[in-house]
Each structure stands twice: as C-alpha cells, then as structure tokens.
Design a protein around this motif. Structure first.
Motif, PDB file in Angstrom:
ATOM      1  N   UNK A 178       9.972   5.576   7.449  1.00 27.41           N
ATOM      2  CA  UNK A 178       8.857   5.684   6.497  1.00 27.41           C
ATOM      3  C   UNK A 178       8.015   6.943   6.642  1.00 27.41           C
ATOM      4  N   UNK A 179       7.971   7.527   7.835  1.00 30.58           N
ATOM      5  CA  UNK A 179       7.101   8.697   8.040  1.00 30.58           C
ATOM      6  C   UNK A 179       7.799  10.020   7.772  1.00 30.58           C
ATOM      7  N   UNK A 180       9.099  10.070   8.038  1.00 29.53           N
ATOM      8  CA  UNK A 180       9.835  11.322   7.807  1.00 29.53           C
ATOM      9  C   UNK A 180       9.734  11.794   6.356  1.00 29.53           C
TER      10      UNK A 180
ATOM     11  N   UNK B   1       0.801  -1.238   0.000  1.00 28.63           N
ATOM     12  CA  UNK B   1       0.000   0.000   0.000  1.00 28.63           C
ATOM     13  C   UNK B   1       0.826   1.276   0.000  1.00 28.63           C
ATOM     14  N   UNK B   2       1.872   1.329   0.841  1.00 35.98           N
ATOM     15  CA  UNK B   2       2.666   2.556   0.932  1.00 35.98           C
ATOM     16  C   UNK B   2       3.272   2.932  -0.412  1.00 35.98           C
ATOM     17  N   UNK B   3       3.804   1.946  -1.136  1.00 37.93           N
ATOM     18  CA  UNK B   3       4.455   2.210  -2.418  1.00 37.93           C
ATOM     19  C   UNK B   3       3.431   2.442  -3.529  1.00 37.93           C
ATOM     20  N   UNK B   4       2.273   1.803  -3.406  1.00 37.09           N
ATOM     21  CA  UNK B   4       1.195   2.050  -4.376  1.00 37.09           C
ATOM     22  C   UNK B   4       0.712   3.490  -4.257  1.00 37.09           C
TER      23      UNK B   4
ATOM     24  N   UNK C 294      -2.807   7.808   6.554  1.00 35.75           N
ATOM     25  CA  UNK C 294      -3.662   6.747   7.101  1.00 35.75           C
ATOM     26  C   UNK C 294      -2.927   5.407   7.088  1.00 35.75           C
ATOM     27  N   UNK C 295      -2.222   5.129   5.990  1.00 30.42           N
ATOM     28  CA  UNK C 295      -1.458   3.887   5.874  1.00 30.42           C
ATOM     29  C   UNK C 295      -0.405   3.784   6.967  1.00 30.42           C
TER      30      UNK C 295
END
Length: 311
Positions: free
Chosen positions: A234-236, A56-59, A118-119
């Motif tokens: 991943x969030x930065x 999902x994150x990469x999509x 959200x992910x």
C-alpha cells in the motif's frame, strides 16, 4: 509607471508550429486528454461502485483522481482551442482563472498526498487506533479541507495578483501563471509577498509532514515482517506517485524561475506541461495495478466480459 496600461488580453507563446503539424499536435493532445479522463474516471467509478472500497485509503485516492481531472480541465480545453486558432490569446479574467485552477490543483494534490501518508501512518504504526481515528466523519472533514484550503490560498493570491499594474501582456508559456503575470507588473501589491511566502511555507509543511511520515513508516516496517508486507503493498504506490509528482512540479517551478531560454521550444513546452500530463496518467495506473483490491476488481470485470463474449 509611464508604460502602465489596462490589459484586457494576454498573448501566450510557445505554439510555433506549421500548418501541417497543427492537426497532428491537436490529435495527440486530444488523445492524451481522453486517456487522462478514461483512466481517472474508471478508477473513480470503481471506488464509488464497490462498497468494499469505501475505505479511507481508497477515498483519498478517489479524491486524488478527481483533483487531477480538475487541474487538467484548466489547461487542456484552452490548449486544444489554441492549437486550432491562429492567435493564442486569453482574456485577463480567463488568465487569472486558469492560473487559479492549475495552481490550486497542485495544492490539492499535495494536501491529498499528505492525507494518504497520514492514513498509512495510522494504519501501520497505530493499527489498533485506526478505526477510531479514521472515522467517516473525520475522513469527510479531511477531504473537505483538502479542497477548501488550496482553493482559499490560491484565491487570496489571485486577488493580490489582480491588483497589479501591468506594463506588458505577453506571457512566455503555454498557459497562465501568477508568477509570470507578476513579472509583467510595473509594481506589486504590498500584500503579495507575505501571501506568497505563507503559501510556500504552508505547502512546504505538507512536504515535511509527508517525509516525516514515511521515514517513521520505514523505521516501523523494518522491525516487522507483517508491516513490511503492508508497506510494500500500500505504501510503495504512494511513494512512487509522490516521487513522480514532486520531481515534475519542482522541475516546472525551478525552470520557470531559473531556466534557460536556449532550450528548444518543444523542450520548453514539455517542461511546462509535464505535471499536467505525467501524474494524471500515472497515478490511476500505478494504484490500479499495485493495490490488490482495485486490481482484483478490474480482473473480475474483464473475466465477466470474456465469459459473456464467449457465450
């Protein structure tokens, strides 16, 4: 209402350059547009080709890059043409279309950034539920609505703007905007204001959700060393991308409504196009350098090329 006229062409301002500078400006703009295409297409293809990036994150990241290409396509081709043309005009229909594409891409960026927030919230704050929440079907629906809703909101606004009776045809910008077309109106549609307020509150809700998500994420990550590592990895990049995007878009919106005409024309032009230049270039670079899986894929590709070259 005496000055009402049927407008078929709009004149765009801002391109006050000498003949000597024309080729230089065209070359720099074309280079910028090519860089935008190269960095975004490279990241999109990397995500599509490698199955371990079908998460999902990469999509959502791939969707962000596609939306960046969509938005810049509404500006750069016309701008490049204007740089080589003595007259900087655009048809009435073309003006509405350009405004629709650029503004809907802004909405699309906000929707995608909200999905990415959200992910990360589910991944870090509800890790045991992640795979049951972020299913392929749900991710597909979220991506679908991240396109449909901005397009619908801007379509309704564009239809309302098309009903305006105009008393002028000169737009003080390098590209068309519903707001600037509205300033040329002798009278506005009754439905226009509610639509504008709905769109503002709708996307303000996106911003509130993103802020809330990251506040909750930060509070959760402070309590756990493992979550802190996930957050930094991943969030930065999301936060950097969100900060850059928010600053440049707000700067453009605030300047368009309240800015001074005393600034130099070059500075006004940069303010007008910064959100069409900085985020489309920076997003792929930020994510490509920071996200481990993508960075590793790039390193593998370059390593293979070096070995082949040394053979």
């Amino acid at each position: 209402m005496k000055n009402v006229s049927v407008v078929t062409l709009f004149t765009l301002s801002g391109l006050n350059y000498t003949v000597e500078n024309r080729v230089t400006l065209f070359s720099l703009t074309l280079l910028c547009y090519l860089i935008i295409w190269i960095v975004n297409v490279t990241l999109i293809l990397t995500i599509i080709v490698h199955r371990n990036l079908h998460e999902p994150m990469y999509i959502f990241l791939c969707n962000l890059c596609i939306n960046g290409l969509y938005g810049t396509a509404g500006f750069y081709p016309k701008f490049l043409k204007d740089l080589l043309s003595p007259s900087h005009v655009i048809s009435y229909a073309g003006c509405l279309l350009q405004s629709f594409v650029i503004r809907s891409s802004i909405g699309g960026d906000l929707s995608t950034l909200a999905l990415m927030a959200y992910d990360r919230y589910v991944a870090i704050c509800r890790p045991l539920m992640y795979h049951s929440v972020m299913t392929k079907r749900r991710v597909s629906l979220l991506v679908f609505f991240s396109w449909v809703l901005p397009l619908y909101c801007m379509l309704i606004k564009t239809i309302a703007v098309s009903q305006y009776k105009l008393c002028g045809s000169h737009i003080h910008k390098l590209y068309c905007s519903n707001w600037l077309i509205g300033k040329l109106a002798c009278s506005t549609s009754i439905a226009s204001s509610p639509i504008s307020y709905f769109n503002i509150f709708f996307y303000f809700g996106h911003v509130v959700f993103i802020v809330w998500s990251y506040i909750y994420l930060i509070r959760t990550c402070v309590k756990s060393q493992k979550n802190r590592g996930k957050f930094m990895q991943t969030c930065v990049p999301h936060l950097i991308s969100l900060f850059i995007y928010t600053v440049v878009v707000l700067f453009d919106v605030m300047y368009m409504r309240f800015g001074s005409r005393n600034f130099s024309q070059s500075l006004q032009n940069f303010i007008a196009i910064e959100f069409l230049l900085i985020p489309p270039v920076m997003n792929p670079l930020i994510y490509g350098l920071k996200l481990t899986k993508i960075r590793n894929r790039f390193l593998v590709v370059f390593t293979i090329k070096e070995k082949m070259g040394s053979v």
